[in-house]
Enzyme design. Structure first.
Site, PDB file in Angstrom:
ATOM      1  N   ASP A 171       0.923  -1.208  -0.069  1.00 22.48           N
ATOM      2  CA  ASP A 171       0.091  -0.145   0.066  1.00 22.48           C
ATOM      3  C   ASP A 171       1.020   1.117  -0.036  1.00 22.48           C
ATOM      4  OD1 ASP A 171      -1.748   1.923   0.759  1.00 22.48           O
ATOM      5  OD2 ASP A 171      -3.068   0.681   1.815  1.00 22.48           O
ATOM      6  N   HIS A 202      -2.913   0.137  -2.538  1.00 25.94           N
ATOM      7  CA  HIS A 202      -4.123   0.641  -2.225  1.00 25.94           C
ATOM      8  C   HIS A 202      -5.156   0.717  -3.305  1.00 25.94           C
ATOM      9  CE1 HIS A 202      -5.944   3.514   0.691  1.00 25.94           C
ATOM     10  NE2 HIS A 202      -6.429   4.419  -0.125  1.00 25.94           N
TER      11      HIS A 202
END
Length: 232
Positions: A171, A202
């Site tokens: 992420d 993400h």
């Protein structure tokens, strides 16, 4: 059946819109769907529609309403991404939690006595879902790639209901050290379950667009569906 419906604030001095999707029959429970920084856009509405197809009352409150109502932005367009960040920076997250609490209250009123309400959020909404687990009376909470949860761990003592967190290990907005703090800080909390998604970034469970990873999204969404089936 879907529609935008006004929901009164907890103070009763104003109202904000929520996208609401209702199942064909009596809802088995309700799910509050918390937006990303891109507003209650088509992707969030699709998630609500999906939950309604599964028999839930689904409610997506417009949490940017104090700044600009009905924001709808596209994560794949750089200029719209920047606009989304500006809306997020102007948001008062404490007030957003009160709006989520108002949405929970409205959903319970529609369900009737004994109705349970879950909360699921994405990105900014993932963070707010964790905050809601600490601050509201919802019955179950799910956060997808919530940003900054590592800075909220001091509130976890207030969690009394089941919480599920989906964490992509690559992420770009939640670095490895933050993920480590989440795992270490939450490992002894019996209410919280964390799932890692190796090598994913993400937004992997977005309904549409370049960020989506179909296989991982389906896995995470099935885990979420099972979690709500068990706890609502």
């Amino acid at each position: 059946m879907t529609a935008y419906t006004p929901i009164p604030t907890l103070e009763g001095d104003a109202s904000f819109d929520a996208y609401i999707a209702r199942p064909a029959g009596k809802p088995k429970a309700a799910i509050i769907v918390i937006q990303e920084i891109f507003g209650v856009n088509e992707g969030i509405r699709r998630k609500c529609d999906h939950w309604a197809q599964q028999g839930y009352l689904a409610v997506a409150p417009d949490l940017f309403w104090r700044d600009q109502p009905h924001v709808e932005l596209d994560a794949d367009k750089p200029e719209e991404f920047q606009t989304a960040l500006s809306h997020m920076q102007r948001m008062d997250q404490d007030l957003a939690i009160r709006d989520i609490e108002a949405a929970i209250k409205a959903a319970r009123a529609e369900l009737g006595e004994g109705g349970k309400v879950g909360v699921v959020g994405y990105c900014l909404g993932g963070r707010l879902a964790f905050m809601a687990a600490c601050r509201t009376d919802g019955d179950a909470f799910v956060g997808y790639y919530g940003v900054g949860i590592d800075n909220l761990l001091g509130e976890q003592h207030a969690i009394g209901k089941p919480v599920l967190l989906h964490i992509p290990t690559a992420d770009g907005f939640v670095p490895p050290e933050a993920q480590k703090k989440m795992h270490e800080g939450l490992k002894d909390n019996r209410h919280v379950t964390l799932h890692d998604y190796e090598g994913l970034d993400h937004g992997f469970a977005a309904e549409m667009g370049n960020r989506r990873n179909d296989a991982a999204a389906q896995l995470a969404d099935q885990r979420t569906a099972d979690f709500f089936a068990q706890n609502l």
